[in-house]
Design an enzyme around this catalytic site. Structure first.
Site, PDB file in Angstrom:
ATOM      1  N   GLN A  11     -51.892 -27.750  39.043  1.00  0.00           N
ATOM      2  CA  GLN A  11     -52.246 -28.934  39.849  1.00  0.00           C
ATOM      3  C   GLN A  11     -53.145 -29.827  39.008  1.00  0.00           C
ATOM      4  O   GLN A  11     -52.684 -30.765  38.378  1.00  0.00           O
ATOM      5  CB  GLN A  11     -52.875 -28.532  41.175  1.00  0.00           C
ATOM      6  CG  GLN A  11     -51.848 -27.949  42.152  1.00  0.00           C
ATOM      7  CD  GLN A  11     -52.391 -27.683  43.536  1.00  0.00           C
ATOM      8  OE1 GLN A  11     -53.442 -28.187  43.935  1.00  0.00           O
ATOM      9  NE2 GLN A  11     -51.674 -26.874  44.299  1.00  0.00           N
TER      10      GLN A  11
ATOM     11  N   CYS B 287     -57.267 -24.634  42.340  1.00  0.00           N
ATOM     12  CA  CYS B 287     -56.368 -25.582  43.022  1.00  0.00           C
ATOM     13  C   CYS B 287     -55.182 -24.919  43.711  1.00  0.00           C
ATOM     14  O   CYS B 287     -54.876 -25.231  44.849  1.00  0.00           O
ATOM     15  CB  CYS B 287     -55.785 -26.576  42.029  1.00  0.00           C
ATOM     16  SG  CYS B 287     -56.980 -27.510  41.081  1.00  0.00           S
TER      17      CYS B 287
ATOM     18  N   LEU C 297     -75.566  -4.710  17.297  1.00  0.00           N
ATOM     19  CA  LEU C 297     -74.216  -4.490  16.766  1.00  0.00           C
ATOM     20  C   LEU C 297     -73.299  -5.329  17.632  1.00  0.00           C
ATOM     21  O   LEU C 297     -73.193  -5.094  18.833  1.00  0.00           O
ATOM     22  CB  LEU C 297     -73.805  -3.026  16.915  1.00  0.00           C
ATOM     23  CG  LEU C 297     -74.553  -1.968  16.133  1.00  0.00           C
ATOM     24  CD1 LEU C 297     -73.785  -0.643  16.189  1.00  0.00           C
ATOM     25  CD2 LEU C 297     -74.728  -2.380  14.688  1.00  0.00           C
ATOM     26  N   VAL C 298     -72.696  -6.310  17.036  1.00  0.00           N
ATOM     27  CA  VAL C 298     -71.833  -7.161  17.837  1.00  0.00           C
ATOM     28  C   VAL C 298     -70.435  -6.571  17.820  1.00  0.00           C
ATOM     29  O   VAL C 298     -69.776  -6.549  16.783  1.00  0.00           O
ATOM     30  CB  VAL C 298     -71.820  -8.605  17.308  1.00  0.00           C
ATOM     31  CG1 VAL C 298     -70.954  -9.481  18.200  1.00  0.00           C
ATOM     32  CG2 VAL C 298     -73.231  -9.141  17.267  1.00  0.00           C
TER      33      VAL C 298
ATOM     34  N   ALA D 295     -71.806  -8.576  26.057  1.00  0.00           N
ATOM     35  CA  ALA D 295     -73.162  -8.420  26.586  1.00  0.00           C
ATOM     36  C   ALA D 295     -74.125  -9.236  25.725  1.00  0.00           C
ATOM     37  O   ALA D 295     -74.986  -9.954  26.245  1.00  0.00           O
ATOM     38  CB  ALA D 295     -73.567  -6.951  26.585  1.00  0.00           C
ATOM     39  N   VAL D 296     -73.948  -9.174  24.398  1.00  0.00           N
ATOM     40  CA  VAL D 296     -74.852  -9.924  23.508  1.00  0.00           C
ATOM     41  C   VAL D 296     -74.667 -11.437  23.744  1.00  0.00           C
ATOM     42  O   VAL D 296     -75.644 -12.178  23.897  1.00  0.00           O
ATOM     43  CB  VAL D 296     -74.563  -9.584  22.018  1.00  0.00           C
ATOM     44  CG1 VAL D 296     -75.398 -10.448  21.098  1.00  0.00           C
ATOM     45  CG2 VAL D 296     -74.834  -8.101  21.742  1.00  0.00           C
TER      46      VAL D 296
ATOM     47  N   ALA E 170     -64.125  -6.446  35.297  1.00  0.00           N
ATOM     48  CA  ALA E 170     -63.903  -7.767  34.690  1.00  0.00           C
ATOM     49  C   ALA E 170     -62.419  -8.140  34.780  1.00  0.00           C
ATOM     50  O   ALA E 170     -61.703  -7.730  35.687  1.00  0.00           O
ATOM     51  CB  ALA E 170     -64.416  -7.788  33.254  1.00  0.00           C
TER      52      ALA E 170
ATOM     53  N   ARG F 204     -63.738 -31.129  50.643  1.00  0.00           N
ATOM     54  CA  ARG F 204     -62.450 -30.995  51.348  1.00  0.00           C
ATOM     55  C   ARG F 204     -62.622 -30.642  52.839  1.00  0.00           C
ATOM     56  O   ARG F 204     -63.146 -29.585  53.172  1.00  0.00           O
ATOM     57  CB  ARG F 204     -61.655 -29.894  50.662  1.00  0.00           C
ATOM     58  CG  ARG F 204     -60.171 -30.011  50.782  1.00  0.00           C
ATOM     59  CD  ARG F 204     -59.550 -28.974  49.892  1.00  0.00           C
ATOM     60  NE  ARG F 204     -58.156 -29.249  49.617  1.00  0.00           N
ATOM     61  CZ  ARG F 204     -57.439 -28.598  48.712  1.00  0.00           C
ATOM     62  NH1 ARG F 204     -57.977 -27.650  48.001  1.00  0.00           N
ATOM     63  NH2 ARG F 204     -56.177 -28.896  48.507  1.00  0.00           N
TER      64      ARG F 204
ATOM     65  N   GLU G 237     -56.306 -31.948  52.820  1.00  0.00           N
ATOM     66  CA  GLU G 237     -57.453 -31.175  53.301  1.00  0.00           C
ATOM     67  C   GLU G 237     -57.117 -30.158  54.386  1.00  0.00           C
ATOM     68  O   GLU G 237     -57.817 -29.167  54.549  1.00  0.00           O
ATOM     69  CB  GLU G 237     -58.503 -32.130  53.885  1.00  0.00           C
ATOM     70  CG  GLU G 237     -59.082 -33.102  52.899  1.00  0.00           C
ATOM     71  CD  GLU G 237     -59.823 -34.204  53.610  1.00  0.00           C
ATOM     72  OE1 GLU G 237     -59.167 -35.081  54.225  1.00  0.00           O
ATOM     73  OE2 GLU G 237     -61.055 -34.192  53.579  1.00  0.00           O
TER      74      GLU G 237
HETATM   75  C1  FAD Z   1     -67.355 -11.828  32.531  1.00  0.00           C
HETATM   76  C2  FAD Z   1     -67.814 -10.406  32.447  1.00  0.00           C
HETATM   77  C3  FAD Z   1     -67.506  -9.558  33.485  1.00  0.00           C
HETATM   78  C4  FAD Z   1     -67.913  -8.238  33.436  1.00  0.00           C
HETATM   79  N1  FAD Z   1     -67.614  -7.425  34.484  1.00  0.00           N
HETATM   80  C5  FAD Z   1     -68.015  -6.146  34.467  1.00  0.00           C
HETATM   81  C6  FAD Z   1     -67.737  -5.283  35.555  1.00  0.00           C
HETATM   82  O1  FAD Z   1     -67.103  -5.671  36.534  1.00  0.00           O
HETATM   83  N2  FAD Z   1     -68.186  -4.021  35.487  1.00  0.00           N
HETATM   84  C7  FAD Z   1     -68.887  -3.561  34.425  1.00  0.00           C
HETATM   85  O2  FAD Z   1     -69.252  -2.404  34.413  1.00  0.00           O
HETATM   86  N3  FAD Z   1     -69.160  -4.333  33.390  1.00  0.00           N
HETATM   87  C8  FAD Z   1     -68.761  -5.625  33.390  1.00  0.00           C
HETATM   88  N4  FAD Z   1     -69.071  -6.428  32.343  1.00  0.00           N
HETATM   89  C9  FAD Z   1     -69.925  -5.905  31.265  1.00  0.00           C
HETATM   90  C10 FAD Z   1     -69.127  -5.356  30.109  1.00  0.00           C
HETATM   91  O3  FAD Z   1     -68.513  -4.165  30.471  1.00  0.00           O
HETATM   92  C11 FAD Z   1     -70.068  -5.138  28.949  1.00  0.00           C
HETATM   93  O4  FAD Z   1     -70.612  -6.354  28.586  1.00  0.00           O
HETATM   94  C12 FAD Z   1     -69.358  -4.547  27.747  1.00  0.00           C
HETATM   95  O5  FAD Z   1     -68.828  -3.316  28.019  1.00  0.00           O
HETATM   96  C13 FAD Z   1     -70.238  -4.490  26.519  1.00  0.00           C
HETATM   97  O6  FAD Z   1     -69.453  -4.154  25.392  1.00  0.00           O
HETATM   98  P1  FAD Z   1     -69.394  -5.039  24.087  1.00  0.00           P
HETATM   99  O7  FAD Z   1     -68.560  -4.334  23.097  1.00  0.00           O
HETATM  100  O8  FAD Z   1     -68.955  -6.412  24.395  1.00  0.00           O
HETATM  101  O9  FAD Z   1     -70.907  -5.041  23.675  1.00  0.00           O
HETATM  102  P2  FAD Z   1     -71.683  -6.066  22.755  1.00  0.00           P
HETATM  103  O10 FAD Z   1     -72.033  -7.263  23.539  1.00  0.00           O
HETATM  104  O11 FAD Z   1     -70.967  -6.288  21.504  1.00  0.00           O
HETATM  105  O12 FAD Z   1     -72.994  -5.198  22.485  1.00  0.00           O
HETATM  106  C14 FAD Z   1     -73.848  -4.872  23.542  1.00  0.00           C
HETATM  107  C15 FAD Z   1     -75.049  -4.059  23.073  1.00  0.00           C
HETATM  108  O13 FAD Z   1     -74.628  -2.756  22.713  1.00  0.00           O
HETATM  109  C16 FAD Z   1     -75.027  -2.431  21.391  1.00  0.00           C
HETATM  110  N5  FAD Z   1     -73.938  -1.709  20.771  1.00  0.00           N
HETATM  111  C17 FAD Z   1     -72.640  -2.067  20.764  1.00  0.00           C
HETATM  112  N6  FAD Z   1     -71.906  -1.114  20.167  1.00  0.00           N
HETATM  113  C18 FAD Z   1     -72.764  -0.149  19.769  1.00  0.00           C
HETATM  114  C19 FAD Z   1     -72.606   1.070  19.098  1.00  0.00           C
HETATM  115  N7  FAD Z   1     -71.421   1.528  18.722  1.00  0.00           N
HETATM  116  N8  FAD Z   1     -73.721   1.776  18.836  1.00  0.00           N
HETATM  117  C20 FAD Z   1     -74.931   1.338  19.227  1.00  0.00           C
HETATM  118  N9  FAD Z   1     -75.132   0.206  19.876  1.00  0.00           N
HETATM  119  C21 FAD Z   1     -74.053  -0.537  20.156  1.00  0.00           C
HETATM  120  C22 FAD Z   1     -75.306  -3.744  20.718  1.00  0.00           C
HETATM  121  O14 FAD Z   1     -76.290  -3.577  19.749  1.00  0.00           O
HETATM  122  C23 FAD Z   1     -75.752  -4.622  21.864  1.00  0.00           C
HETATM  123  O15 FAD Z   1     -77.126  -4.473  22.048  1.00  0.00           O
HETATM  124  C24 FAD Z   1     -68.655  -7.754  32.329  1.00  0.00           C
HETATM  125  C25 FAD Z   1     -68.955  -8.616  31.276  1.00  0.00           C
HETATM  126  C26 FAD Z   1     -68.541  -9.930  31.331  1.00  0.00           C
HETATM  127  C27 FAD Z   1     -68.874 -10.853  30.212  1.00  0.00           C
HETATM  128  S1  FES Z   2     -54.710 -26.102  38.547  1.00  0.00           S
HETATM  129 FE1  FES Z   2     -56.734 -26.803  38.853  1.00  0.00          FE
HETATM  130  S2  FES Z   2     -57.884 -25.053  38.440  1.00  0.00           S
HETATM  131 FE2  FES Z   2     -55.862 -24.306  38.376  1.00  0.00          FE
END
Ligand code: FAD
Ligand code: FES
Ligand code: FES
Length: 1332
Positions: free
Chosen positions: A113, A151, A262-263, A268-269, A342, A915, A1263
């Site tokens: 939309q 939408c 550690l990214v 989460a970071v 997620a 709306r 609407e």
């Molecule tokens: C939009 C969104 C929705 C979400 N919904 C949910 C949900 O419904 N339920 C839920 O449970 N979670 C949810 N989450 C959270 C998500 O599960 C965590 O953010 C994710 O699991 C973290 O993993 P990562 O690899 O991205 O961590 P990163 O962001 O890369 O790292 C996170 C932290 O862990 C440390 N780390 C990473 N790997 C290691 C390692 N091997 N050893 C030591 N330290 C480490 C890093 O140093 C950092 O401090 C959501 C997140 C987002 C963004």
């Molecule tokens: S078409 Fe507008 S948010 Fe999906």
């Protein structure tokens, strides 16, 4: 920060092109990096909406496979992409080259939309197809779980995806085992022969040919297989990024920089940096390190920490398919949560190591891992060790049980469950998928073999404290006990004592969360009892049959349904597109990402970014404003304040910059203009504002009433003799209904580009608005220049829903003042958080009623008062209250009727158009008192509705005559075709058999008026040019917001000029081509602009008539060329004076609206009384469309509005602090419906009627569908009533909106709600309050 002299080169591919970044910035994310590839959209920046979804492909040298997965570009640091190939929507297909079947089908199935979510949708489906070229419908639904659309209501998007499923046909009942074309089912299609169900022709679709997809770059394969890989280092301006390639190197780095994150997935970071302002000078990214990427399933599941949650899921799926069931109970429990955690992009990015290491208190996995006795294997330079993932780890209560800064999680080991052990996971969230849990739990019990004597018990809860917590004391006390009712009762009491949620706890919902803890425990108790019975039916009795339905969560199913509309008369000329389901004019461009929005305009020379600084107090004096530090920040050019406004800083009561006083949290105080957005944002943090609070700060309607604080005088309508009627009725009831507000959540946030011109104080503004004239007015007032110097241009908006009627004017004035002061173009984009904070939304409402009625259900008298929370400035609150008062009778005739309404002035951001404009809130009150009457008369609400519904040509309470025949028809058809009475009976049967799950149904009728009671707001103009080659350029005053207005206007021009649609082009809406246009709102866009376009076309055709007469066999192009030769003017302005509506508030009467749209909807839900979750099983909508100019667009509006309404009445909940601070500022804490919330079965019928007053006898449907969403609310209340009746509770209880899981659960009072501790409200300040 350590510094190195040379940065390594970052190499990755974007859409097949190699990218070499010599100095990549570790702080740069992929979304901003792709700025020139505008198809990847920003809508939240935190991974929560999916608008920025791209496909990432990586080569795995170990198994020599290419792995494709979806990722949200806003959370992908570019430095993490070394060696990866990125595909954006531009790489999938384009109009210029070739559109891809995914794009084509999304467009042709009417899955776009406004189009702002469409590229993300395309990428999610495309990625799925790359991995599964023949996906099942459930895989499609799952793949879309991370993508929000505001939408469409998702149905057409899912449908477009389903066309790739083998054996899929256009029939939407597929999967139900039925087909609408089967002779038996055709009776459903309707007795009238002229009904159609095909909104598109799938024969037109190109086939999907996976062999045509681009190949993975061989260079990246070589890079991945290179045996001499070495550590890479990327040096940015403020940060450094290390990419180790061996474990030793990683440990070395971790030892050197223990604080560096550690990214991994960065999920989460990334959000911590973005939303909490964290800063890390060093990042270590071992993503792809083989030592972290293994799966070992020999004696248990040992999963490398670097595996994504999706890979973790695959590994568990493998295990449960291979291992005996008794060993895999923990894995089953994890898999259940991994389905809803997620959405797919986050699950593919986030790693299991990152998940456990970041220890979020809301984690869905760690409570189960802990219950299942999992351990993590950690390593540092000092060596390896195992850490049990139990209480001390999560609670961070023991140093030796915690991860040390220099340690890395290597893997997670999850043991097999044992024969006499059961492990289970539970969660409840506001929405089933992609939503953090309100409470979750992981529980495990092990029995002495062959007995029900507890040998080991573990219970962990998430989201109830700052960390995941263990109920260890309770578990300890229960060892040795039998698994019986007494054990349950003790454990509930003990667990509540052990896990105490303080009354003012962050996140609120305290009593609900306390209830959930023990409700989930009860579910576990039942599950275990059932399992024991399966283990030994002789020894362990089963749970009562009535309790069985408590065991399972609602399944996630692929929605299906049928859309029906009137077929085009076969005698209509083929070329005439009116009445056909023509695809949205921009649909293909939406799907390819080629449709341009304001922020897609390339940066201009000298352009500045603007970031506003807003008030943090609800009501205060500004004692000082110090911008000196901000001015010193890098890149800052200026800070703009009220002093810089050359004209009015307060126009029509709307204040552009607060000066001496602030009147709400979120009011703009000043704005920083800098060379980049990042610089402006950083500098904004350095503006110092000191405040002195002013009393009172009024936040709620109740407080406003106390202080007599109003924005406008009372509006009233009265008929009959209300006082007298109350004396002659059988019964009188009184009640109150609270309806909370709603956030528009258009996917494209408010965006403005203000460009000062070099001459004559001219200014051009590009913006997404519903009302360019209004922006022009405000900018002209702010700059003190005549309106003819201000040009407002608008091509399309990424959704609006009323939120872009007035607010763009205020924001436009702020941007224009900045552009004027700096003399440079200003790009002003509100990030999601600021958009939600500053622009506010739907008015919260309080309705008070007194109703007099007879015992047979006939309502004789109603006295209703409405109050809305208008916020701090007038905006449109007065008009909203007028609409509420006029419309609130809905479909019912009440002979003695008094309705009053008033807009309250509070210290909240000013609420605005949304709306339905008050109708969706007010009619909840009406339906609530009808329901209350029904309950007193022992009737069904539907019976009372029927009794009181308008039946014949009548006058409304404000004395406008109308014929309700289509209302009656919609109502009757809805009852019949939905089989309401039979299903109601079936629901009652279901309810008798199920104690903890209840079903409910409700049918809601609707009489909705379109337009505005002020005649001049109904006028419109259009400008039509015919060029010498015969092509036609159409301009009109309406704005394209996704509703397909331009498409319909092209259909009108095509019919009127009798030319193919392809001859007609529509470029943009502009105050230059059509001046003084009214807003595009009130469902009137097509009505008024259509008439203006028709008028212009007819003028032109009249001028061409002499030429056509002379050469009747000629072609259009010949006639046009001839007309030019004969000096005939080929340009015309069309005009529609407007519907002559009026309302005399003194006399309380008028012909307020041009006509009414009628409809009815029947919804059926099932609620889980233990958690408050609900599932929408089926909805049938019958909407009076009169003659639909475009059934595809109209059905799109009806469905989209319905889903938006359903969200409003159920899960969308704005949270405010008692001091007026809005907490809900993004998709993480404000939940709009996702694909999992839409009805499992969804039937929509456009009912044919006549409406001669409107163009082609059509009706405005933008609407109306919104309010029909309340059928879900009332179905929920029906289900809750059934639960309450069974529990011996009163069947009248507060009927407020939204019916969130909290409201549902707490209304289903039972032994668990009775057990929780309650706090004296006078002893604490709650975290959040209701403002209605
Ligand atoms: C939009 C969104 C929705 C979400 N919904 C949910 C949900 O419904 N339920 C839920 O449970 N979670 C949810 N989450 C959270 C998500 O599960 C965590 O953010 C994710 O699991 C973290 O993993 P990562 O690899 O991205 O961590 P990163 O962001 O890369 O790292 C996170 C932290 O862990 C440390 N780390 C990473 N790997 C290691 C390692 N091997 N050893 C030591 N330290 C480490 C890093 O140093 C950092 O401090 C959501 C997140 C987002 C963004
Ligand atoms: S078409 Fe507008 S948010 Fe999906
Ligand atoms: S903008 Fe990236 S997920 Fe919303």
């Amino acid at each position: 920060m350590p510094s190195i002299s040379d940065s390594d080169e970052l190499i990755f591919f974007v859409n097949g092109r190699k990218v070499i970044e010599k100095n990549p910035d570790p702080e740069m994310n992929l979304l901003f990096y792709l700025i020139r590839l505008t198809g990847t959209k920003y809508a939240c920046g935190g991974g929560g909406c999916g608008a920025c979804t791209v496909m990432v492909s990586r080569y795995d040298p170990k198994n020599k496979k290419i792995h494709h997965y979806p990722a949200t570009a806003c959370l992908v640091p570019i430095c993490s992409l070394h060696g990866a190939a990125i595909t954006t929507v531009e790489g999938v297909g384009s109009i210029k080259k070739r559109i891809h079947p995914v794009q084509e089908r999304l467009a042709k199935c009417h899955g776009t939309q406004c189009g702002f979510c469409s590229p993300g949708m395309v990428m999610s489906i495309y990625t799925l197809l790359r991995n599964h070229p023949e996906p099942t419908p459930d895989q499609i639904t799952e793949a879309l779980g991370g993508n929000l659309c505001r939408c469409t209501g998702y149905r057409p998007i899912v449908e477009s995806g389903k066309t790739f499923s083998p054996g899929s046909t256009v029939c939407q009942m597929k999967g139900s085992g039925k087909c609408c074309m089967d002779p038996d089912e055709r009776s459903f299609v309707g007795r009238e022969e002229k009904m159609c169900t095909k909104l598109y022709n799938e024969d037109e679709f190109q086939p999907l040919d996976p062999s045509q997809e681009p190949i993975f770059p061989p260079e990246l394969i070589r890079m991945a297989e290179d045996p001499n890989k070495r550590r890479l280092t990327f040096q940015g301006a403020r940060t450094i990024w290390f990419m180790p390639v061996t474990l030793e190197d990683l440990l070395e780095l971790k030892a050197s920089y223990p604080k560096a994150p550690l990214v991994m997935g960065n999920t989460a970071v990334g959000p911590s940096i973005k939303f909490k302002g964290e800063f890390h000078p060093v990042f270590i990214s071992p993503l792809g390190l083989p030592e972290l990427h293994f799966v070992n399933v020999t004696n248990n599941a040992t999963i490398g920490a670097g595996n994504s949650l999706e890979q973790f899921k695959d590994a568990l799926n493998f295990l449960v398919s291979e291992q005996p069931k008794e060993r895999t109970k923990t894995y089953y429990a994890l898999l259940k949560h991994l389905r809803t955690l997620a959405g797919p992009p986050i699950r593919n990015m986030a790693t299991i190591g990152g998940h456990v290491a970041s220890q979020p208190n809301f984690s869905d996995l760690t409570p189960i891992l802990a219950a299942g006795n999992a351990t993590i294997n950690v390593i540092s330079k000092e060596g390896e060790r195992q850490l049990p993932l139990n209480g001390p780890f999560f609670e961070r209560s023991l140093e030796e049980a915690s991860l040390k800064p220099e340690e890395v999680v290597l893997s997670i080991s999850i043991p097999y469950s044992t024969q006499w052990q059961l492990v289970a996971g539970f969660r409840l969230a506001q929405r089933q998928e992609n939503s953090f849990a309100i409470v979750n739990a992981g529980m495990s019990v092990e029995f002495e073999e062959g007995t029900n004597t507890i040998k080991d018990l573990r219970m962990f809860f998430g989201s109830v404290a700052p960390t995941v917590v263990s109920a260890k004391q309770t578990c300890k006390q229960l060892l040795g006990r039998q698994w019986d009712d007494q054990m349950l009762s003790d454990s509930c009491r003990w667990v509540l004592e052990e896990i105490r949620i303080p009354p003012a706890a962050k996140g609120g919902m305290v009593e609900f969360r306390r209830t959930l803890i023990i409700s989930l425990l009860f579910k576990f108790y039942l599950k275990v009892r059932r399992w024991l019975n399966e283990m030994d039916p002789q020894k362990f009795p089963d749970i009562p049959e009535k309790f069985v339905s408590a065991l399972d969560d609602f399944p996630i199913e692929t929605p299906q349904g049928i859309q029906m509309f009137q077929c085009v008369d076969p005698s209509q000329p083929q070329q005439d597109p009116v009445g056909h389901p023509v695809m949205h004019q921009s649909a293909i461009k939406h799907a390819t990402g080629e449709a341009k929005y304001v922020d897609d305009r390339p940066p201009m020379d000298q352009e500045l970014a603007l970031v506003v600084v807003t008030s943090t107090r609800a009501h205060a004096k500004i004692t000082s404003l110090d911008v000196s530090e901000a001015l010193e920040c890098p890149g800052v050019v200026d800070v703009i304040t009220a002093e810089d406004v050359p004209g009015d800083n307060n126009h029509s009561g709307e204040i552009f910059f607060a000066q001496s006083e602030v009147i709400c949290v979120g009011q703009i105080v000043c704005a920083v203009a800098a060379d980049t957005y990042a610089h402006a944002k950083e500098a904004a943090k350095h503006v110092k504002i000191a405040y002195d609070d002013i009393e009172p700060a009024i936040i709620t309607i109740e407080q406003a009433l106390e202080h007599d604080s109003f924005l406008s005088p009372e509006k009233k309508i009265e008929q009959g003799n209300v006082e007298c009627a109350f004396k002659h009725v059988d019964q009188v009831i009184e009640g109150e209904v609270h309806v909370e507000g709603q956030e528009h959540f258009y996917l494209e946030t408010q965006t403005i580009l203000a460009i000062p011109q070099t001459e004559d104080k001219e200014m051009v503004l590009h913006l997404g608005t519903q009302f360019p004239t209004h922006v022009q007015e405000y900018v002209s007032a702010a700059l003190k220049v005549p309106r003819n110097r201000i040009a407002c241009r608008m091509k399309r908006a990424g959704g609006a829903f009323g939120g872009k009627v007035t607010k763009p004017a205020l924001l436009g004035a702020v941007a224009a003042v900045a552009a004027n002061k700096t003399g440079r173009p200003i790009r002003f984009i509100l990030d999601r958080g600021n958009d939600m904070l500053i622009t506010a939304g739907r008015h919260p409402l309080l309705g008070k009623y007194k109703i007099g009625f007879m015992n047979n259900g006939e309502i004789k008298a109603a006295d209703v008062e409405y109050y809305i929370n208008g916020g701090c400035t007038p905006d449109e609150s007065e008009l909203v209250i007028e609409f509420i008062v006029l419309k609130s009778e809905n479909a019912y005739y009440i002979p003695n009727f008094r309705c009053r309404g008033r807009a309250c002035k509070t210290n909240l951001p000013s609420n605005t158009a949304f709306r339905g404009f008050g109708f969706p809130q007010a009619t909840v009150v009406v339906e609530a008192y009808i329901t209350a009457v029904a309950s007193k008369c022992n009737l069904l609400p539907e019976e009372v509705k029927e009794i009181n519904m308008y039946k014949k040509t009548s006058k409304t309470a404000y004395k406008q005559t109308f014929d309700p025949e289509p209302l009656r028809r919609c109502w009757k058809e809805c009852l019949e075709k939905s089989s309401f009475h039979a299903r109601k009976k079936a629901a009652e049967e279901f309810n008798k058999k199920n104690y903890w799950k209840k079903r409910g149904l409700a049918v809601t009728p609707m009489k909705f008026s379109i337009g505005i009671p002020i005649a001049f707001y109904n006028q419109a103009a259009a400008l039509v040019h015919i060029y010498i080659d015969g092509s036609v350029l159409l301009s009109h005053g309406g704005c394209e917001l996704g509703q397909g207005l331009h498409t319909k206007m092209i259909q009108v021009a095509s019919r009127e000029l009798n030319i193919p649609q392809s001859y007609v082009h529509l470029s943009e809406t502009s105050t230059v081509s059509v001046p003084n246009a009214v807003f595009t709102a009130g469902s009137m866009g097509t009505d008024i602009n259509g008439k203006a376009v028709q008028n212009a076309c007819q003028i032109l055709l009249d001028r061409l008539q002499p030429i056509i007469k002379k050469n009747p066999e000629g072609k259009w192009k010949e006639w046009v060329a001839k007309a030019f030769e004969e000096s005939i003017n080929l340009s015309a302005t069309g005009y529609f004076k407007g519907y002559q509506t009026n309302m005399d508030w003194e006399k309380e009467e008028g012909d307020a609206y041009p006509y009414y749209v009628y409809g009815a909807a029947c919804s059926e839900v099932e609620v889980d009384c233990l958690t408050g979750a609900h599932k929408l099983l089926r909805t049938d909508i019958f909407m009076d469309a009169a003659f639909s100019i475009n059934p595809a667009l109209d059905i799109g509006q009806v469905e989209g509005a319905f889903i938006q309404g359903m969200g409003f009445y159920t899960i969308e909940e704005l949270k405010y602090s008692p001091k007026g601070v809005l907490y809900s500022r993004g998709p993480d804490d404000y939940k709009i419906p996702t694909v999992t919330e839409i009805p499992k079965e969804f039937y929509v019928t456009l009912v044919h009627s006549r409406n001669p007053i409107a163009i082609y006898s059509s009706k405005g449907l933008g609407e109306a569908g919104m309010f029909l969403g309340s059928s879900v609310l009332f179905a929920i209340y029906d289900a809750v009533t059934a639960a309450r009746k069974e529990r011996g509770l009163s069947d009248t209880f507060p009927l407020n909106s939204p019916a969130t899981p909290e409201v549902i659960r707490m209304s289903c009072t039972d032994q668990f709600t009775d057990m929780i501790p309650r706090d004296d409200p006078s002893t604490f300040t709650p975290w959040s309050i209701h403002v209605s």
